[in-house]
Each structure stands twice: as C-alpha cells, then as structure tokens.
Design a protein around this motif. Sequence first.
Motif, PDB file in Angstrom:
ATOM      1  N   GLY A  30      -9.226  14.501 -72.279  1.00  0.00           N
ATOM      2  CA  GLY A  30      -8.744  14.785 -70.928  1.00  0.00           C
ATOM      3  C   GLY A  30      -9.648  15.723 -70.146  1.00  0.00           C
ATOM      4  N   VAL A  31     -10.915  15.827 -70.542  1.00  0.00           N
ATOM      5  CA  VAL A  31     -11.871  16.724 -69.890  1.00  0.00           C
ATOM      6  C   VAL A  31     -12.708  15.936 -68.900  1.00  0.00           C
ATOM      7  CG1 VAL A  31     -13.900  18.196 -70.285  1.00  0.00           C
ATOM      8  CG2 VAL A  31     -11.936  18.320 -71.835  1.00  0.00           C
ATOM      9  N   GLY A  32     -12.920  16.500 -67.738  1.00  0.00           N
ATOM     10  CA  GLY A  32     -13.750  15.880 -66.724  1.00  0.00           C
ATOM     11  C   GLY A  32     -13.545  16.567 -65.398  1.00  0.00           C
ATOM     12  N   PRO A  33     -14.153  16.054 -64.367  1.00  0.00           N
ATOM     13  CA  PRO A  33     -15.069  14.931 -64.363  1.00  0.00           C
ATOM     14  C   PRO A  33     -16.431  15.324 -64.935  1.00  0.00           C
ATOM     15  CG  PRO A  33     -15.029  15.915 -62.193  1.00  0.00           C
ATOM     16  CD  PRO A  33     -14.013  16.650 -63.028  1.00  0.00           C
ATOM     17  N   PHE A  34     -17.167  14.308 -65.357  1.00  0.00           N
ATOM     18  CA  PHE A  34     -18.517  14.528 -65.860  1.00  0.00           C
ATOM     19  C   PHE A  34     -19.525  14.243 -64.747  1.00  0.00           C
ATOM     20  CE2 PHE A  34     -16.650  14.570 -70.003  1.00  0.00           C
ATOM     21  CZ  PHE A  34     -17.510  15.382 -70.730  1.00  0.00           C
ATOM     22  N   PHE A  35     -20.502  15.098 -64.654  1.00  0.00           N
ATOM     23  CA  PHE A  35     -21.643  14.921 -63.764  1.00  0.00           C
ATOM     24  C   PHE A  35     -22.793  14.452 -64.642  1.00  0.00           C
ATOM     25  CE2 PHE A  35     -18.725  17.451 -61.493  1.00  0.00           C
ATOM     26  CZ  PHE A  35     -18.945  17.187 -60.149  1.00  0.00           C
ATOM     27  N   PHE A  36     -23.328  13.277 -64.327  1.00  0.00           N
ATOM     28  CA  PHE A  36     -24.236  12.571 -65.224  1.00  0.00           C
ATOM     29  C   PHE A  36     -25.611  12.373 -64.600  1.00  0.00           C
ATOM     30  CE2 PHE A  36     -25.660   8.268 -66.761  1.00  0.00           C
ATOM     31  CZ  PHE A  36     -26.054   8.688 -68.025  1.00  0.00           C
ATOM     32  N   VAL A  37     -26.632  12.647 -65.396  1.00  0.00           N
ATOM     33  CA  VAL A  37     -28.020  12.374 -65.011  1.00  0.00           C
ATOM     34  C   VAL A  37     -28.609  11.470 -66.078  1.00  0.00           C
ATOM     35  CG1 VAL A  37     -30.289  13.356 -64.518  1.00  0.00           C
ATOM     36  CG2 VAL A  37     -28.237  14.653 -63.933  1.00  0.00           C
ATOM     37  N   GLU A  38     -28.967  10.251 -65.663  1.00  0.00           N
ATOM     38  CA  GLU A  38     -29.494   9.254 -66.606  1.00  0.00           C
ATOM     39  C   GLU A  38     -30.780   9.719 -67.278  1.00  0.00           C
ATOM     40  OE1 GLU A  38     -29.574   5.964 -68.853  1.00  0.00           O
ATOM     41  OE2 GLU A  38     -28.093   6.072 -67.246  1.00  0.00           O
ATOM     42  N   ALA A  54     -40.232  14.817 -74.217  1.00  0.00           N
ATOM     43  CA  ALA A  54     -38.944  14.217 -74.575  1.00  0.00           C
ATOM     44  C   ALA A  54     -38.132  13.907 -73.321  1.00  0.00           C
ATOM     45  CB  ALA A  54     -38.162  15.153 -75.486  1.00  0.00           C
ATOM     46  N   ALA A  55     -37.513  12.740 -73.319  1.00  0.00           N
ATOM     47  CA  ALA A  55     -36.662  12.302 -72.212  1.00  0.00           C
ATOM     48  C   ALA A  55     -35.205  12.363 -72.663  1.00  0.00           C
ATOM     49  CB  ALA A  55     -37.031  10.892 -71.791  1.00  0.00           C
ATOM     50  N   ILE A  56     -34.343  12.915 -71.801  1.00  0.00           N
ATOM     51  CA  ILE A  56     -32.937  13.048 -72.168  1.00  0.00           C
ATOM     52  C   ILE A  56     -32.024  12.622 -71.027  1.00  0.00           C
ATOM     53  CG2 ILE A  56     -33.327  14.901 -73.852  1.00  0.00           C
ATOM     54  CD1 ILE A  56     -32.398  16.909 -71.712  1.00  0.00           C
ATOM     55  N   SER A  57     -30.837  12.135 -71.423  1.00  0.00           N
ATOM     56  CA  SER A  57     -29.715  11.954 -70.508  1.00  0.00           C
ATOM     57  C   SER A  57     -28.777  13.119 -70.747  1.00  0.00           C
ATOM     58  CB  SER A  57     -28.966  10.660 -70.805  1.00  0.00           C
ATOM     59  OG  SER A  57     -29.726   9.542 -70.456  1.00  0.00           O
ATOM     60  N   VAL A  58     -28.167  13.607 -69.666  1.00  0.00           N
ATOM     61  CA  VAL A  58     -27.273  14.762 -69.767  1.00  0.00           C
ATOM     62  C   VAL A  58     -26.015  14.501 -68.949  1.00  0.00           C
ATOM     63  CG1 VAL A  58     -26.992  17.200 -69.152  1.00  0.00           C
ATOM     64  CG2 VAL A  58     -29.120  16.425 -70.170  1.00  0.00           C
ATOM     65  N   ALA A  59     -24.881  14.919 -69.504  1.00  0.00           N
ATOM     66  CA  ALA A  59     -23.611  14.885 -68.791  1.00  0.00           C
ATOM     67  C   ALA A  59     -22.961  16.253 -68.921  1.00  0.00           C
ATOM     68  CB  ALA A  59     -22.704  13.800 -69.363  1.00  0.00           C
ATOM     69  N   LEU A  60     -22.423  16.755 -67.801  1.00  0.00           N
ATOM     70  CA  LEU A  60     -21.796  18.077 -67.762  1.00  0.00           C
ATOM     71  C   LEU A  60     -20.373  17.978 -67.239  1.00  0.00           C
ATOM     72  CD1 LEU A  60     -24.676  20.041 -65.974  1.00  0.00           C
ATOM     73  CD2 LEU A  60     -24.208  19.985 -68.438  1.00  0.00           C
ATOM     74  N   ALA A  61     -19.462  18.690 -67.903  1.00  0.00           N
ATOM     75  CA  ALA A  61     -18.091  18.838 -67.430  1.00  0.00           C
ATOM     76  C   ALA A  61     -17.645  20.249 -67.775  1.00  0.00           C
ATOM     77  CB  ALA A  61     -17.166  17.809 -68.075  1.00  0.00           C
ATOM     78  N   GLN A  62     -16.496  20.640 -67.269  1.00  0.00           N
ATOM     79  CA  GLN A  62     -15.982  21.986 -67.502  1.00  0.00           C
ATOM     80  C   GLN A  62     -14.618  21.898 -68.149  1.00  0.00           C
ATOM     81  OE1 GLN A  62     -17.974  24.513 -66.461  1.00  0.00           O
ATOM     82  NE2 GLN A  62     -16.678  26.205 -67.109  1.00  0.00           N
ATOM     83  N   SER A  63     -14.367  22.760 -69.130  1.00  0.00           N
ATOM     84  CA  SER A  63     -13.053  22.885 -69.750  1.00  0.00           C
ATOM     85  C   SER A  63     -12.724  24.371 -69.799  1.00  0.00           C
ATOM     86  CB  SER A  63     -13.050  22.285 -71.157  1.00  0.00           C
ATOM     87  OG  SER A  63     -11.767  22.413 -71.737  1.00  0.00           O
ATOM     88  N   GLY A  64     -11.894  24.811 -68.863  1.00  0.00           N
ATOM     89  CA  GLY A  64     -11.605  26.237 -68.762  1.00  0.00           C
ATOM     90  C   GLY A  64     -12.882  26.991 -68.440  1.00  0.00           C
ATOM     91  N   GLY A  65     -13.163  28.027 -69.223  1.00  0.00           N
ATOM     92  CA  GLY A  65     -14.351  28.830 -68.988  1.00  0.00           C
ATOM     93  C   GLY A  65     -15.596  28.323 -69.681  1.00  0.00           C
ATOM     94  N   VAL A  66     -15.527  27.153 -70.309  1.00  0.00           N
ATOM     95  CA  VAL A  66     -16.665  26.643 -71.080  1.00  0.00           C
ATOM     96  C   VAL A  66     -17.124  25.298 -70.507  1.00  0.00           C
ATOM     97  CG1 VAL A  66     -17.441  25.863 -73.358  1.00  0.00           C
ATOM     98  CG2 VAL A  66     -15.877  27.799 -73.181  1.00  0.00           C
ATOM     99  N   GLN A  67     -18.424  25.211 -70.281  1.00  0.00           N
ATOM    100  CA  GLN A  67     -19.010  23.949 -69.859  1.00  0.00           C
ATOM    101  C   GLN A  67     -19.301  23.105 -71.092  1.00  0.00           C
ATOM    102  OE1 GLN A  67     -23.285  23.364 -68.517  1.00  0.00           O
ATOM    103  NE2 GLN A  67     -22.215  23.464 -66.542  1.00  0.00           N
TER     104      GLN A  67
END
Length: 178
Positions: A30-38, A54-67
Amino acid sequence: MSRLFGPIRQNGYVVRDVRKAMEHWIEVMGVGPFFFVERLPVQRLRYRDEPSSAAISVALAQSGGVQIELIQQLDDEPSAFRDFRADHGEGLHHVAFWTTDFDTDLTRAERGGLTVVQSGRSGKGGPDERFVYFDTTGHSGTMIELSEISGDKGRVFGKVADAAVGWDGSDPIREMNS
C-alpha cells in the motif's frame, strides 16, 4: 537515530525487476505513489576507485518518514548494486542518511573509520547532488549511503514525500524525467 548522521531517511532495495517491485510495494504494502526513472543518469560514478558507467532504473516512494528506493541495474558494469545482487540476490542494499553539509559529514565518517566504496552525483550531476556508499566488509549486507540533498535532488525528495501524504491509490507510478 544515528549519533553521526541523524535519522535514517531512506531504505534502498536492489531488485531484479523494478516494475514488479513497484507493483508489490503498491498492491501488497500500500505504499506509493512511486516516481520512476527508467534510466537515471549517474555522473562521475566510481566503484572501488575505478570509473564505472553502470546504468540503473530507480523508483522512489515515501512511507512515513522513510523513503523507499528501488534500484535495478540494467547492465553488468561494476557497481555496489551489481555485487550486492550477485552476493545476496534482491533485498535491502542500503540505508541512507541525508545531509546539507556533505563535506563535514563525509569527513566525520571517514575519521570514524568508514571507507567510501562507491561515489557519484545524481541526476544532472550538480555539485550539490553528491552521494557516497561506505564499505561494509565487516558487516555483510546493508551498506550506508550519505546523500547530499541541498539542490535538485532534495526538491525531488520533497515532492515524493508530499505526494505520499493522503495518497488514495490513484496514479500509482509517475514517470519522472531525470
């Protein structure tokens, strides 16, 4: 709370498939929304004192005080992410502390015996977007990241946190330009 860096601000997970990982966090946790960079640009990436592309994909979301950060490496270039996945599979790769006084905190960490194993600059590579990961040879598994949040990266992190407040489940994955 860390007596050196303050509160843990981010848990970073290395995953094999970032889209499936986002789906799990959204639907099961139930965590989101995710901000995604391909394909997140990482400038000046160095791993074990050698340059890496190195090439990476990253997604970020927040849950309370922790990303929550989900990281999928897209190639086999040398990196802390590649080696973690080879040694441990998927899982919690690092905990991150955020700083607006990067040089002071980095010096304190190094004086305390921590050794930088990976470094670089996020996004556009601005002088205020630096990060380092410290070697955890003495403790296998979770690394420590020190991440500078004075510039654009800090503003993005604020946007991620704000979006989570009262999130109703709509628009769960938001494409983010790097």
